[in-house]
Design a protein around this motif. Sequence first.
Motif, mmCIF file in Angstrom:
data_model
loop_
_atom_site.group_PDB
_atom_site.id
_atom_site.type_symbol
_atom_site.label_atom_id
_atom_site.label_comp_id
_atom_site.label_asym_id
_atom_site.label_seq_id
_atom_site.Cartn_x
_atom_site.Cartn_y
_atom_site.Cartn_z
ATOM 1 N N VAL A 76 15.871 85.218 162.039
ATOM 2 C CA VAL A 76 16.732 85.263 160.730
ATOM 3 C C VAL A 76 17.526 86.379 160.821
ATOM 4 O O VAL A 76 18.867 86.521 160.352
ATOM 5 C CB VAL A 76 15.764 85.341 159.458
ATOM 6 C CG1 VAL A 76 16.670 86.024 158.106
ATOM 7 C CG2 VAL A 76 15.395 84.305 159.109
ATOM 8 N N ALA A 77 17.172 87.490 161.758
ATOM 9 C CA ALA A 77 18.238 88.683 161.822
ATOM 10 C C ALA A 77 19.241 88.479 162.765
ATOM 11 O O ALA A 77 20.551 88.880 162.484
ATOM 12 C CB ALA A 77 17.099 89.543 162.565
ATOM 13 N N ARG A 78 18.870 87.363 163.642
ATOM 14 C CA ARG A 78 20.135 87.136 164.223
ATOM 15 C C ARG A 78 21.557 86.243 163.505
ATOM 16 O O ARG A 78 22.424 86.363 164.113
ATOM 17 C CB ARG A 78 19.785 86.220 165.739
ATOM 18 C CG ARG A 78 18.727 86.852 166.557
ATOM 19 C CD ARG A 78 18.697 86.091 168.183
ATOM 20 N NE ARG A 78 17.745 86.958 168.671
ATOM 21 C CZ ARG A 78 16.574 86.653 168.822
ATOM 22 N NH1 ARG A 78 15.993 85.829 168.051
ATOM 23 N NH2 ARG A 78 15.742 87.458 169.661
ATOM 24 N N CYS A 79 21.039 85.758 162.544
ATOM 25 C CA CYS A 79 22.109 84.858 161.818
ATOM 26 C C CYS A 79 22.639 85.728 160.711
ATOM 27 O O CYS A 79 23.555 85.282 159.991
ATOM 28 C CB CYS A 79 21.275 83.600 161.243
ATOM 29 S SG CYS A 79 20.629 82.574 162.317
ATOM 30 N N ALA A 80 21.954 87.022 160.318
ATOM 31 C CA ALA A 80 22.467 87.926 159.293
ATOM 32 C C ALA A 80 23.750 88.589 159.650
ATOM 33 O O ALA A 80 23.819 88.807 161.007
ATOM 34 C CB ALA A 80 21.442 88.700 158.911
ATOM 35 N N ILE A 81 24.681 88.949 158.717
ATOM 36 C CA ILE A 81 25.747 89.695 159.130
ATOM 37 C C ILE A 81 25.796 91.090 158.670
ATOM 38 O O ILE A 81 26.796 91.683 159.261
ATOM 39 C CB ILE A 81 26.952 89.006 158.494
ATOM 40 C CG1 ILE A 81 26.721 88.809 156.871
ATOM 41 C CG2 ILE A 81 26.999 87.612 158.949
ATOM 42 C CD1 ILE A 81 27.894 88.401 156.108
ATOM 43 N N SER A 82 24.843 91.594 158.036
ATOM 44 C CA SER A 82 24.483 92.673 157.244
ATOM 45 C C SER A 82 23.125 93.412 157.157
ATOM 46 O O SER A 82 22.341 92.252 157.209
ATOM 47 C CB SER A 82 25.542 93.109 156.204
ATOM 48 O OG SER A 82 25.098 92.502 155.074
ATOM 49 N N THR A 83 23.122 94.543 156.833
ATOM 50 C CA THR A 83 21.491 94.874 156.429
ATOM 51 C C THR A 83 21.269 94.192 155.131
ATOM 52 O O THR A 83 20.065 93.838 154.983
ATOM 53 C CB THR A 83 21.271 96.282 156.451
ATOM 54 O OG1 THR A 83 21.862 96.842 157.712
ATOM 55 C CG2 THR A 83 19.920 96.748 156.126
ATOM 56 N N GLU A 84 22.238 94.177 154.170
ATOM 57 C CA GLU A 84 21.672 93.714 152.837
ATOM 58 C C GLU A 84 21.834 92.104 153.056
ATOM 59 O O GLU A 84 20.740 91.605 152.254
ATOM 60 C CB GLU A 84 23.059 94.034 152.010
ATOM 61 C CG GLU A 84 23.094 95.652 151.599
ATOM 62 C CD GLU A 84 23.829 96.256 152.608
ATOM 63 O OE1 GLU A 84 24.251 95.681 153.665
ATOM 64 O OE2 GLU A 84 24.177 97.654 152.331
#
Length: 288
Positions: free
Chosen positions: A31-39
């Motif tokens: 999931v972290a590798r697919c996220a674009i920001s901390t939020e």
Amino acid sequence: MFTDMREALDAESLDLAPSGADQQAAAARTVARCAISTEDLVLLLDAVGLPGDDTTLTTLLPLLPRSEGDTDMPQPQPTPAPKTLTTFEAMALSMYYADASTADITAATGLSENEVTTLVNAQEAKTEAMLDTDEQTRTGSTPPPETTGADDPVEQLLAWAEAHPAAGIRAKAVRIRSDLADLTARRAADTAQRKAEERVARLKAELERAQEQLRAVKAGSRPASTAPAAEPTPIRAGLSSGRTPQELAAIRTWARANGHVVADKGMVPKAVLAAYDAAHQAPARKAG
């Protein structure tokens, strides 16, 4: 909805036991590798039911895809320049230190009472800081911990953390700098409050001393003895002259009418008595 009975049977045969810690960690990394920001990472973790506590986020932040121009991570704000007092603020401070009342200050400057109080507290805090700096310079003591610069170890550590390639380290640096700013503001507010309380206590002590002096002055202005003064012994007007009080009253009336000065009480001068007798004996002789 399955259209093939075989797929439905295969789905029913799957093991639905809860995922283990390793599986959750692997899913969180994906999931972290697919996220674009901390939020976005926090929202995705919550959507798929994965833990999103601070420890997990710190571990996953370095996995976020970032470019050189990414500005998602909050950057430290530049220190604002010191505020210059306006004409009305300088006038308010001058009137305050001249012991002018708050009503007079607000009427002359147009500032509200809260603005005047805030201005005075800030000025006293600034003055206190300057006095502390002068005292440390004079005595050669160690500078206060809030001093920042190239030689400050804390500032060096924060600068290193802010330039670190790992997003988790940079996030920690931002949080620490924010906490330091909050602590600095809190200490300044506490110092201003302490100064105001000391000033109030000092003014109360001065008021009590002034009231004691006023009571002492009032007590000292009273007569030492409250016993009634002895009345003077009345002078018997007719004792030395052999005249009755009625005759003396008539003599005083005649004397005043003829330009003589006599007192309302006491002995009548002999010259006045002689003049009165002479003036009243002459008509008597003429009548005889």
